[in-house]
Design a protein around this motif. Structure first.
Motif, PDB file in Angstrom:
ATOM      1  N   THR A  30       0.637  -1.058   0.315  1.00 49.19           N
ATOM      2  CA  THR A  30      -0.318   0.127   0.503  1.00 49.19           C
ATOM      3  C   THR A  30       0.977   0.999  -0.060  1.00 49.19           C
ATOM      4  N   PHE A  82      -8.183  11.084 -10.244  1.00 47.18           N
ATOM      5  CA  PHE A  82      -9.399  11.874  -9.709  1.00 47.18           C
ATOM      6  C   PHE A  82      -9.735  13.381  -9.522  1.00 47.18           C
ATOM      7  N   ASN A 131     -12.281  13.626  -5.334  1.00 52.13           N
ATOM      8  CA  ASN A 131     -12.093  12.144  -4.479  1.00 52.13           C
ATOM      9  C   ASN A 131     -13.010  11.358  -5.625  1.00 52.13           C
ATOM     10  N   PRO A 150     -12.795   8.868  -9.172  1.00 46.20           N
ATOM     11  CA  PRO A 150     -11.755   8.515 -10.256  1.00 46.20           C
ATOM     12  C   PRO A 150     -12.446   8.632 -11.143  1.00 46.20           C
ATOM     13  N   ASP A 183      -9.738   5.795 -14.683  1.00 48.12           N
ATOM     14  CA  ASP A 183      -8.337   4.215 -15.123  1.00 48.12           C
ATOM     15  C   ASP A 183      -7.270   3.570 -15.611  1.00 48.12           C
ATOM     16  N   SER A 237      -5.213  -1.202  -7.332  1.00 43.80           N
ATOM     17  CA  SER A 237      -6.368  -1.003  -7.106  1.00 43.80           C
ATOM     18  C   SER A 237      -6.320   0.874  -6.478  1.00 43.80           C
ATOM     19  N   LYS A 280      -7.465   4.619  -3.728  1.00 41.17           N
ATOM     20  CA  LYS A 280      -8.679   4.696  -3.485  1.00 41.17           C
ATOM     21  C   LYS A 280      -8.545   6.470  -3.211  1.00 41.17           C
ATOM     22  N   MET A 281      -9.817   7.034  -3.325  1.00 41.36           N
ATOM     23  CA  MET A 281      -9.378   8.325  -2.470  1.00 41.36           C
ATOM     24  C   MET A 281     -10.547   8.611  -1.986  1.00 41.36           C
ATOM     25  N   PRO A 282     -10.328   8.388  -0.417  1.00 37.92           N
ATOM     26  CA  PRO A 282     -11.676   8.279   0.278  1.00 37.92           C
ATOM     27  C   PRO A 282     -11.782   9.866   0.721  1.00 37.92           C
ATOM     28  N   SER A 333      -4.629   9.952  -0.806  1.00 36.35           N
ATOM     29  CA  SER A 333      -5.270   8.605  -1.126  1.00 36.35           C
ATOM     30  C   SER A 333      -4.207   7.614  -1.393  1.00 36.35           C
ATOM     31  N   THR A 334      -4.411   6.126  -1.494  1.00 37.67           N
ATOM     32  CA  THR A 334      -3.829   5.324  -1.618  1.00 37.67           C
ATOM     33  C   THR A 334      -3.736   4.523  -2.778  1.00 37.67           C
ATOM     34  N   LYS A 394      -3.134   0.808  -3.551  1.00 41.18           N
ATOM     35  CA  LYS A 394      -2.045  -1.080  -3.408  1.00 41.18           C
ATOM     36  C   LYS A 394      -2.313  -2.065  -4.764  1.00 41.18           C
TER      37      LYS A 394
END
Lengths: 115, 112
Positions: free
Chosen positions: A20, A49, A52, A54, A57, A66, A68-70, A75-76, A78
């Motif tokens: 990650t 993004f 937040n 996407p 991709d 994968s 993510k941007m919570p 952002s991560t 993984k």
């Protein structure tokens, strides 16, 4: 401002492990980008993004990746499971995005080595 | 798809010399960007070009947007040791959105 912050700066892991990567964009920037840089393929956009969400991709290599941007400040990216061919420098960048040519500010990168 | 080529791939020059490098594409671009990457760091934007024929300077750096819109040039005058790094050209993959394509880079070494 501190600029784009990435962690860790270096990651060494074994094949099959989950990796990650983390990114904190510049405050107020609406766009966040994940790039991968290798000697063979150069600098490639993986995903980006907007607010937040996407947007594109199409550069994500396969389902093992994968992102993510919570929220607007985190952002991560993984990789699960990781493979030796994933070894590369991964950059996060952010921009205001008021127009499509707005400057992208890059973080220092995470150098990933998968053994 | 749209691809960018850069030449030369690498160059070794003496401190004080001028440097020229270029970027070409088989497709038309409406914007050209030049980035520099220092060892161990992310790329940093040097110059942005938005119009065919445009000539823009940033200190000792000068970049030009080719009239055909399929190429761009970057010149560095009176090189110094801190000019060492990789220089990338980039452009929007499509004429909207934030998807950029980067060239393979020109690696510059400056000898004292």
């Amino acid at each position: 401002d501190a600029g784009v912050i990435q962690s860790p700066r270096h990651e060494v892991t074994e094949m099959g492990q989950e990796v990650t990567l983390r990114c904190k964009p510049i405050s107020g920037h609406d766009y966040l980008f994940w790039y991968r840089q290798t000697m063979m393929r150069g600098l490639e956009l993986l995903i980006y993004f907007n607010n937040n969400v996407p947007i594109d991709d199409s550069g994500m290599p396969e389902d093992r990746f994968s992102a993510k941007m919570p929220n607007a400040s985190f952002s991560t990216l993984k990789i699960q499971p990781s493979e030796p061919r994933d070894s590369a420098v991964y950059f996060c960048a952010s921009s205001l995005g008021r127009r499509y040519t707005d400057t992208q500010y890059f973080g220092p990168g995470t150098r990933l080595t998968v053994l | 798809g749209q691809q960018l080529n850069q030449s030369p791939q690498s160059m070794f020059i003496q401190e004080g010399e001028d440097v020229s490098m270029n970027c070409t594409s088989s497709s038309i671009f409406n914007t050209w960007l030049w980035y520099k990457q220092d060892p161990g760091e992310g790329p940093v934007l040097l110059i942005a070009l938005y119009k065919a024929g445009e000539l823009t300077s940033n200190g000792r750096l000068t970049a030009q947007f080719g009239i055909t819109r399929k190429d761009s040039f970057l010149n560095i005058s009176a090189s110094i040791p801190s000019d060492v790094g990789i220089y990338f050209c980039a452009g929007p993959l499509i004429n909207y959105g934030q998807n950029f394509v980067f060239g393979p880079g020109t690696r510059l070494s400056v000898l004292p």
